[in-house]
Design a protein around this motif. Structure first.
Motif, PDB file in Angstrom:
ATOM      1  N   ARG A  42      -6.706 -34.583 -17.709  1.00 46.35           N
ATOM      2  CA  ARG A  42      -5.737 -33.841 -18.519  1.00 46.35           C
ATOM      3  C   ARG A  42      -5.308 -32.559 -17.814  1.00 46.35           C
ATOM      4  O   ARG A  42      -4.134 -32.169 -17.853  1.00 46.35           O
ATOM      5  N   HIS A  46      -1.375 -31.715 -16.552  1.00 45.81           N
ATOM      6  CA  HIS A  46      -0.636 -30.535 -17.000  1.00 45.81           C
ATOM      7  C   HIS A  46      -0.513 -29.486 -15.901  1.00 45.81           C
ATOM      8  O   HIS A  46      -0.225 -28.321 -16.163  1.00 45.81           O
ATOM      9  N   CYS A  71      -2.693 -28.804 -22.921  1.00 43.23           N
ATOM     10  CA  CYS A  71      -3.870 -29.436 -22.308  1.00 43.23           C
ATOM     11  C   CYS A  71      -5.116 -29.190 -23.157  1.00 43.23           C
ATOM     12  O   CYS A  71      -5.890 -30.118 -23.417  1.00 43.23           O
ATOM     13  N   GLU A  74      -5.039 -31.435 -26.202  1.00 43.14           N
ATOM     14  CA  GLU A  74      -5.317 -32.841 -25.903  1.00 43.14           C
ATOM     15  C   GLU A  74      -6.810 -33.060 -25.632  1.00 43.14           C
ATOM     16  O   GLU A  74      -7.378 -34.088 -26.005  1.00 43.14           O
ATOM     17  N   ARG A  77      -8.570 -32.976 -29.065  1.00 40.53           N
ATOM     18  CA  ARG A  77      -8.314 -34.215 -29.809  1.00 40.53           C
ATOM     19  C   ARG A  77      -9.061 -35.387 -29.183  1.00 40.53           C
ATOM     20  O   ARG A  77      -9.609 -36.252 -29.871  1.00 40.53           O
ATOM     21  N   GLY A  78      -9.059 -35.428 -27.852  1.00 36.93           N
ATOM     22  CA  GLY A  78      -9.767 -36.495 -27.154  1.00 36.93           C
ATOM     23  C   GLY A  78     -11.265 -36.452 -27.421  1.00 36.93           C
ATOM     24  O   GLY A  78     -11.911 -37.496 -27.585  1.00 36.93           O
TER      25      GLY A  78
END
Length: 624
Positions: A42, A46, A71, A74, A77-78
């Motif tokens: 990630r 980015h 970034c 994400e 959330r990941g």
């Protein structure tokens, strides 16, 4: 010197010490997987770069503030998705801080207030959350599908000016108007988290350490009975012992909202205890008290501390929980003191210390004939003495002593573990297994249950299961040098050289500390010698073995471990000389242990070995 304006992202794992204490290998593997499969890709996508990794954390920079925040979102959330299939107590969660600021660049590293602010923001971010500065909030605007919660002006440690801080709400539907306070989730309101740091021994006598440690353990045990509290277990908090940590740092490391810390000064019949409850995020003192009392008031003080925590954290205490906390293990404080001392001595496992521990437990029983824990302690000492000096202790007496502990307190994990050990000595493996399982069900953090059960599984050849329990025992007591040595041997037999060396090194480190503390005890010396032999350090192993014999030339366990040292180093005749001093004096259960011990593989073909063990295969007395 180069300066530039850049977006800095600082990330750190929540409760990393707790996770490592529970499962070091699994935590490291999971963290590596998250880095390679989620975080690093990630950051690259980015257009950022990792400046450095800091154990459980990282520092990264991005030329674009929008990319930095996107970034970070994400990644969080990941991580939520990756934690879905993992038990909650094993979740790896990050705190992330993002700041736009001026930095100094030297050799690829970043320095300056810009970096410091990002690190401080990470420290106040919520688990699984992102905290950003006002400058980041202004630059991102409405470019991302995110909402920002205004946390107001925050004074950050070592940062001169207050910083406007915003919490990023990853789910826009959960957004609150800026400047509005976020209500605490229901689950968090109902179940607060707390760590009881090891109380400091202020007595000026290191020999009094057992008392401050015992008080810490008892407070942890009492708080653990409260369903509305999540209490960090003993083995995890004791990793903080002796370290210079701020309360905020300890709270972050242990992943808790609140921290209890204190000190104990014991002098004669008087005791002075200071305790304070601190909010982990801010470092604010919620409650503090000092007690100058007679030693006989120790249990009342523990109850008062528990009550104060319950009141301050507004935790609902159920009637059954209140009754369980109020139930003191003994009404006699002198008996309690003897019990704590005996338990400390019993973990050394050498004959002289076991006899000393037994005297402590016996004195506790003399002072309080209804003290179940002390009866269990006597049974454990006698079981160990029986194993290595079979003629000295009656097995029937051991079974009777452990049964006495169970009759006094059927819900005492220590009593079930003691019964399990006695049954193991009797060769009743199925019944022993039942008792160990019961002990672990009552208290899975009980050192004795994990350690003794591991020994049973080893004799049955279930090395993988035994290793798991020995690892847990080693985690539960950071001063346990015995379990690492057993693990080293197990992993040698399982053909896992990296694990074998890792546990051997830990065994040497712990044995060295124990030997410095108690130079009169042969246990750390002969176990350390065995670990050094596994590491191939011939001369040091020989020196430690010689030291063990000089300390206690009659200790059977020392001769056995030194036989293993000589066996591993190829000195087979010397190995047999020591082994022949042991075999005639031990129980048949230990003979079974020896036959599974891979350390003796080099001498199994030795004629003296075969002749020696032929005599052990003859029937012995029925009770053994």
């Amino acid at each position: 010197m180069e300066r530039r304006l850049t977006a800095i992202v600082a990330a750190d794992v929540v409760g990393y010490s707790r996770l490592m204490g529970a499962d070091e290998t699994g935590t490291l593997a999971a963290l590596k997987s998250h880095h390679t499969e989620l975080i690093e890709p990630r950051i690259t996508e980015h257009r950022g770069r990792i400046v450095k990794l800091t154990g459980d954390g990282l520092l990264a920079e991005f030329p674009s503030v929008v990319n930095a925040v996107a970034c970070a979102a994400e990644i969080q959330r990941g991580m939520r998705q990756r934690n879905d299939s993992v038990p909650q107590d094993r979740w790896l969660e990050f705190r992330i801080g993002v700041h736009l600021g001026d930095v100094i660049v030297e050799g690829g590293d970043l320095f300056g207030d810009g970096v410091n602010v990002a690190a401080r923001l990470e420290g106040i971010a919520k688990p699984g959350g992102i905290a950003v500065s006002g400058s980041v909030r202004d630059h991102v605007g409405a470019r991302l599908n995110l909402s920002f919660e205004d946390m107001g002006e925050q004074t950050l440690k070592n940062i001169e000016k207050a910083v406007r801080v915003y919490n990023i709400l990853l789910d826009p539907s959960s957004a609150h108007p800026e400047h509005a306070a976020t209500p605490m989730p229901t689950q968090e309101r109902q179940r607060r988290s707390i760590a009881v740091l090891p109380f400091t021994n202020m007595s000026g006598d290191p020999e009094q350490e057992y008392f401050s440690d015992g008080m810490t353990e008892d407070i942890i045990t009492d708080l653990s009975k409260i369903s509305g509290l999540h209490v960090v277990d003993r083995n995890t908090v004791f990793t903080c012992k002796g370290k210079s940590l701020t309360v905020q740092h300890a709270a972050r490391e242990l992943g808790v909202q609140f921290v209890l810390e204190g000190s104990v000064r014991k002098a004669g019949s008087r005791v002075r205890i200071a305790a304070q409850l601190v909010e982990g995020h801010t470092g604010d003192h919620l409650w503090a008290e000092r007690y100058d009392r007679d030693l006989t008031d120790i249990f009342a003080i523990q109850d008062e501390i528990t009550d104060a925590i319950v009141q301050q954290l507004k935790v609902k205490l159920l009637p059954k929980e209140k009754a369980a906390i109020a139930q003191a293990p003994t009404e006699n404080i002198e008996a309690y003191t003897y019990y704590l001392r005996g338990r400390q001595f019993s973990h050394e496992w050498s004959k002289s210390y076991l006899l000393l521990a037994r005297r402590m437990f016996s004195k506790a029983v003399e002072l309080d004939p209804h003290y179940a824990r002390a009866y269990a302690g006597i049974a454990n000492c006698d079981s160990a003495l029986h194993a290595w000096h079979a003629a000295e202790v009656s097995l029937d007496g051991i079974l009777e002593m452990s049964a006495k502990a169970l009759a006094l307190d059927p819900d005492l994990g220590e009593a079930h573990a003691a019964q399990g050990l006695a049954l193991h000595q009797n060769g009743s493996h199925a019944e022993a297994t039942t008792e160990f399982e019961c002990a672990l069900a009552l208290d899975n953090n009980l050192y004795e249950a994990n350690f003794y059960y591991a020994r049973l599984l080893y004799t049955q050849g279930d090395f993988a299961a035994a290793a798991k329990l020995f690892e847990r025992a080693a985690e539960l007591r950071p001063d346990d040098y015995v379990s690492p040595v057993h693990l080293m041997t197990l992993y040698h037999a399982l053909g896992r050289p990296a694990d074998r060396r890792r546990w051997a090194q830990l065994g040497v480190e712990r044995a060295e500390r124990a030997l410095d503390l108690h130079p009169e005890n042969s246990g750390p010396a002969h176990r350390g010698a065995l670990a050094l032999a596994h590491m191939g350090e011939h001369d040091r192993a020989m020196d430690w073995a010689a030291r063990a014999i000089a300390i206690d030339p009659d200790e059977s366990l020392a001769h056995y471990n030194i036989a293993c040292v000589y066996s591993l180093l190829g000195e087979l005749d010397q190995a047999m000389d020591h082994l022949e001093k042991v075999i005639p004096h031990i129980s048949s259960e230990l003979v079974l242990w020896f036959k599974n011990d891979s350390d003796l593989d080099p001498i199994r073909a030795h004629p003296r070995y075969q002749k020696l063990f032929e005599t052990q295969d003859k029937p012995r007395e029925p009770s053994i």
